[in-house]
Design a protein around this motif. Sequence first.
Motif, PDB file in Angstrom:
ATOM      1  N   GLY A  82       0.856  -1.186   0.000  1.00 30.68           N
ATOM      2  CA  GLY A  82       0.000   0.000   0.000  1.00 30.68           C
ATOM      3  C   GLY A  82       0.879   1.218   0.000  1.00 30.68           C
ATOM      4  N   PHE A  83       0.952   1.892  -1.157  1.00 29.89           N
ATOM      5  CA  PHE A  83       1.961   2.952  -1.306  1.00 29.89           C
ATOM      6  C   PHE A  83       1.397   4.118  -2.090  1.00 29.89           C
ATOM      7  CE2 PHE A  83       5.908   4.799  -3.099  1.00 29.89           C
ATOM      8  CZ  PHE A  83       6.587   4.998  -1.907  1.00 29.89           C
ATOM      9  N   LEU A  84       1.721   5.340  -1.636  1.00 30.25           N
ATOM     10  CA  LEU A  84       1.363   6.551  -2.373  1.00 30.25           C
ATOM     11  C   LEU A  84       2.645   7.222  -2.829  1.00 30.25           C
ATOM     12  CD1 LEU A  84      -0.717   8.709  -3.308  1.00 30.25           C
ATOM     13  CD2 LEU A  84      -0.422   9.790  -1.065  1.00 30.25           C
ATOM     14  N   ASP A  85       2.795   7.356  -4.150  1.00 29.70           N
ATOM     15  CA  ASP A  85       3.968   8.029  -4.712  1.00 29.70           C
ATOM     16  C   ASP A  85       3.741   9.533  -4.604  1.00 29.70           C
ATOM     17  OD1 ASP A  85       6.133   7.427  -7.453  1.00 29.70           O
ATOM     18  OD2 ASP A  85       5.671   9.405  -6.611  1.00 29.70           O
ATOM     19  N   ALA A  86       4.566  10.196  -3.783  1.00 23.46           N
ATOM     20  CA  ALA A  86       4.346  11.615  -3.504  1.00 23.46           C
ATOM     21  C   ALA A  86       4.518  12.464  -4.758  1.00 23.46           C
ATOM     22  CB  ALA A  86       5.307  12.078  -2.413  1.00 23.46           C
ATOM     23  N   THR A  87       5.304  12.016  -5.713  1.00 19.96           N
ATOM     24  CA  THR A  87       5.543  12.802  -6.915  1.00 19.96           C
ATOM     25  C   THR A  87       4.400  12.658  -7.910  1.00 19.96           C
ATOM     26  OG1 THR A  87       7.869  12.287  -6.584  1.00 19.96           O
ATOM     27  CG2 THR A  87       7.281  13.327  -8.667  1.00 19.96           C
ATOM     28  N   SER A  88       4.047  11.419  -8.216  1.00 20.87           N
ATOM     29  CA  SER A  88       3.006  11.207  -9.242  1.00 20.87           C
ATOM     30  C   SER A  88       1.602  11.193  -8.643  1.00 20.87           C
ATOM     31  CB  SER A  88       3.247   9.885  -9.960  1.00 20.87           C
ATOM     32  OG  SER A  88       3.002   8.807  -9.072  1.00 20.87           O
ATOM     33  N   ASN A  89       1.526  11.071  -7.299  1.00 21.13           N
ATOM     34  CA  ASN A  89       0.245  10.962  -6.605  1.00 21.13           C
ATOM     35  C   ASN A  89      -0.479   9.657  -6.933  1.00 21.13           C
ATOM     36  OD1 ASN A  89      -1.013  12.345  -4.600  1.00 21.13           O
ATOM     37  ND2 ASN A  89      -2.525  13.302  -5.956  1.00 21.13           N
ATOM     38  N   GLU A  90       0.245   8.664  -7.445  1.00 26.99           N
ATOM     39  CA  GLU A  90      -0.352   7.374  -7.793  1.00 26.99           C
ATOM     40  C   GLU A  90      -0.280   6.424  -6.596  1.00 26.99           C
ATOM     41  OE1 GLU A  90      -0.985   5.802 -11.080  1.00 26.99           O
ATOM     42  OE2 GLU A  90      -0.930   7.710 -12.130  1.00 26.99           O
ATOM     43  N   ARG A  91      -1.356   5.693  -6.400  1.00 21.03           N
ATOM     44  CA  ARG A  91      -1.352   4.657  -5.375  1.00 21.03           C
ATOM     45  C   ARG A  91      -1.053   3.319  -6.036  1.00 21.03           C
ATOM     46  NH1 ARG A  91      -3.264   6.359  -0.376  1.00 21.03           N
ATOM     47  NH2 ARG A  91      -4.133   8.448  -0.588  1.00 21.03           N
ATOM     48  N   SER A  92      -0.268   2.495  -5.339  1.00 20.92           N
ATOM     49  CA  SER A  92       0.076   1.198  -5.900  1.00 20.92           C
ATOM     50  C   SER A  92       0.178   0.181  -4.781  1.00 20.92           C
ATOM     51  CB  SER A  92       1.415   1.283  -6.649  1.00 20.92           C
ATOM     52  OG  SER A  92       2.439   1.619  -5.733  1.00 20.92           O
ATOM     53  N   GLY A  93       0.233  -1.075  -5.184  1.00 24.23           N
ATOM     54  CA  GLY A  93       0.471  -2.147  -4.228  1.00 24.23           C
ATOM     55  C   GLY A  93      -0.608  -3.211  -4.275  1.00 24.23           C
ATOM     56  N   PHE A  94      -0.228  -4.365  -3.773  1.00 26.89           N
ATOM     57  CA  PHE A  94      -1.122  -5.523  -3.758  1.00 26.89           C
ATOM     58  C   PHE A  94      -2.430  -5.197  -3.027  1.00 26.89           C
ATOM     59  CE2 PHE A  94      -2.480  -9.490  -1.668  1.00 26.89           C
ATOM     60  CZ  PHE A  94      -2.644 -10.305  -2.770  1.00 26.89           C
ATOM     61  N   ASP A  95      -2.326  -4.623  -1.832  1.00 29.65           N
ATOM     62  CA  ASP A  95      -3.542  -4.314  -1.065  1.00 29.65           C
ATOM     63  C   ASP A  95      -4.404  -3.267  -1.770  1.00 29.65           C
ATOM     64  OD1 ASP A  95      -3.085  -6.034   1.068  1.00 29.65           O
ATOM     65  OD2 ASP A  95      -1.976  -4.544   2.228  1.00 29.65           O
ATOM     66  N   VAL A  96      -3.761  -2.266  -2.334  1.00 30.56           N
ATOM     67  CA  VAL A  96      -4.506  -1.194  -3.022  1.00 30.56           C
ATOM     68  C   VAL A  96      -5.270  -1.777  -4.205  1.00 30.56           C
ATOM     69  CG1 VAL A  96      -4.216   0.906  -4.414  1.00 30.56           C
ATOM     70  CG2 VAL A  96      -3.017   0.680  -2.240  1.00 30.56           C
ATOM     71  N   ASP A  97      -4.637  -2.705  -4.925  1.00 31.28           N
ATOM     72  CA  ASP A  97      -5.334  -3.316  -6.066  1.00 31.28           C
ATOM     73  C   ASP A  97      -6.447  -4.268  -5.612  1.00 31.28           C
ATOM     74  OD1 ASP A  97      -4.103  -1.888  -8.033  1.00 31.28           O
ATOM     75  OD2 ASP A  97      -2.639  -3.434  -8.553  1.00 31.28           O
ATOM     76  N   ILE A  98      -6.251  -4.946  -4.486  1.00 31.74           N
ATOM     77  CA  ILE A  98      -7.357  -5.748  -3.937  1.00 31.74           C
ATOM     78  C   ILE A  98      -8.531  -4.814  -3.608  1.00 31.74           C
ATOM     79  CG2 ILE A  98      -8.117  -7.141  -1.953  1.00 31.74           C
ATOM     80  CD1 ILE A  98      -6.362  -8.861  -3.656  1.00 31.74           C
ATOM     81  N   ALA A  99      -8.218  -3.666  -3.023  1.00 34.34           N
ATOM     82  CA  ALA A  99      -9.271  -2.686  -2.688  1.00 34.34           C
ATOM     83  C   ALA A  99      -9.975  -2.189  -3.948  1.00 34.34           C
ATOM     84  CB  ALA A  99      -8.658  -1.510  -1.927  1.00 34.34           C
ATOM     85  N   ARG A 100      -9.203  -1.940  -5.018  1.00 35.99           N
ATOM     86  CA  ARG A 100      -9.792  -1.493  -6.296  1.00 35.99           C
ATOM     87  C   ARG A 100     -10.677  -2.586  -6.894  1.00 35.99           C
ATOM     88  NH1 ARG A 100      -4.059   0.973  -7.971  1.00 35.99           N
ATOM     89  NH2 ARG A 100      -4.524   3.190  -7.724  1.00 35.99           N
ATOM     90  N   TRP A 101     -10.225  -3.823  -6.767  1.00 40.29           N
ATOM     91  CA  TRP A 101     -10.990  -4.961  -7.304  1.00 40.29           C
ATOM     92  C   TRP A 101     -12.350  -5.053  -6.597  1.00 40.29           C
ATOM     93  CZ3 TRP A 101      -9.561 -10.656  -5.815  1.00 40.29           C
ATOM     94  CH2 TRP A 101     -10.360 -11.544  -6.528  1.00 40.29           C
ATOM     95  N   ILE A 102     -12.331  -4.928  -5.274  1.00 41.58           N
ATOM     96  CA  ILE A 102     -13.591  -4.977  -4.514  1.00 41.58           C
ATOM     97  C   ILE A 102     -14.497  -3.824  -4.951  1.00 41.58           C
ATOM     98  CG2 ILE A 102     -14.607  -4.740  -2.198  1.00 41.58           C
ATOM     99  CD1 ILE A 102     -12.005  -6.147  -1.145  1.00 41.58           C
ATOM    100  N   ALA A 103     -13.921  -2.627  -5.067  1.00 45.21           N
ATOM    101  CA  ALA A 103     -14.727  -1.463  -5.496  1.00 45.21           C
ATOM    102  C   ALA A 103     -15.334  -1.719  -6.868  1.00 45.21           C
ATOM    103  CB  ALA A 103     -13.866  -0.196  -5.507  1.00 45.21           C
ATOM    104  N   ALA A 104     -14.538  -2.278  -7.782  1.00 44.18           N
ATOM    105  CA  ALA A 104     -15.043  -2.558  -9.137  1.00 44.18           C
ATOM    106  C   ALA A 104     -16.201  -3.545  -9.078  1.00 44.18           C
ATOM    107  CB  ALA A 104     -13.911  -3.104 -10.015  1.00 44.18           C
TER     108      ALA A 104
END
Length: 303
Positions: A82-104
């Motif tokens: 679970g990571f937020l890239d301060a420069t690009s403002n992009e979130r990434s990571g296994f947990d973040v994608d699991i969260a996106r999958w549930i939202a989808a």
Amino acid sequence: MRKTRITGAFAGIAIAAIALTGCNSGSPTSPGGAATGDGGDSNEALWEVASDVSLEGSPTFDAIQSRDKVIVGVKEDQPGLGFLDATSNERSGFDVDIARWIAASLGYDEDKIEFKAIASANREQAIVNGDVDYYVGTYSITDSRKQQIDFAGPYFITGQGLLVAADSDIASEDDLNENTRVCSATGSTPIQNIKTNYPEVPTEEFDLYSACVDALINGTVDAVTTDQAILIGYAAQYPDEIKVVGEPFSEEKYGVGLRKGDDAFRAHINELLTDGGDVWQGIFDKNLGQSGITVEQPAVDAY
Ligand code: GLU
């Protein structure tokens, strides 16, 4: 009836995969990941799934629908998970994608997800308060947490490990003693394990593991302890300075944290995880495939 449920679940898998592909193809220079192209079509399809899966009587889903947005609790300082890239403002990571999958699977695309960073010690309260609809962030399923909240899953299994300076003599938990200062996050299972089972070991606590990693690199602590999957992400950030040592010395089963008693919502996520092995594998390969971690998707045991 069973047939309908299976059909719905598979439809969800296909659509979630499309949603994730969309995330991947987003330009790193355009933070926010605004939907492009045929976003209208995919949204329509997502809503079809939501009506297919029974979320009737779910207070969480009712709240999501009435505000027309999903609020997800995550970590944002744990690379690979679970990571937020301060420069690009992009979130990434296994947990973040699991969260996106549930939202989808609920019918919500990236532009309708609000991510909230919540530290380990504050997770139960955030869920109880309704500050988040669900939480996906290296959150171990434990009996004491289950007194306040429910978990879907597990969706991942790891174990407690140790991160030390590259030139350290600490090789495993057996080398911890009254002279080794160990850092971990407040409210986490690893800090509790050290306090209970290694009472002679001095501990340092911060809200965030990244603060422990800074302390390790600065030499104010001798080891950081938490789940090995988390530590591997930090070691990859600073390969010349820190290293993961030893074998995992606990079992941490990650669950999706949910409001207590929302059985419909929990069943929905459990079904998604159970039927979505291909999507799970895709999420794993994308985020942790290069990490050296070898894990199979665990069976959902509805805790
Ligand atoms: N999985 C452990 C826990 O839930 C450690 C990682 C974390 O603090 O998020 O406490």
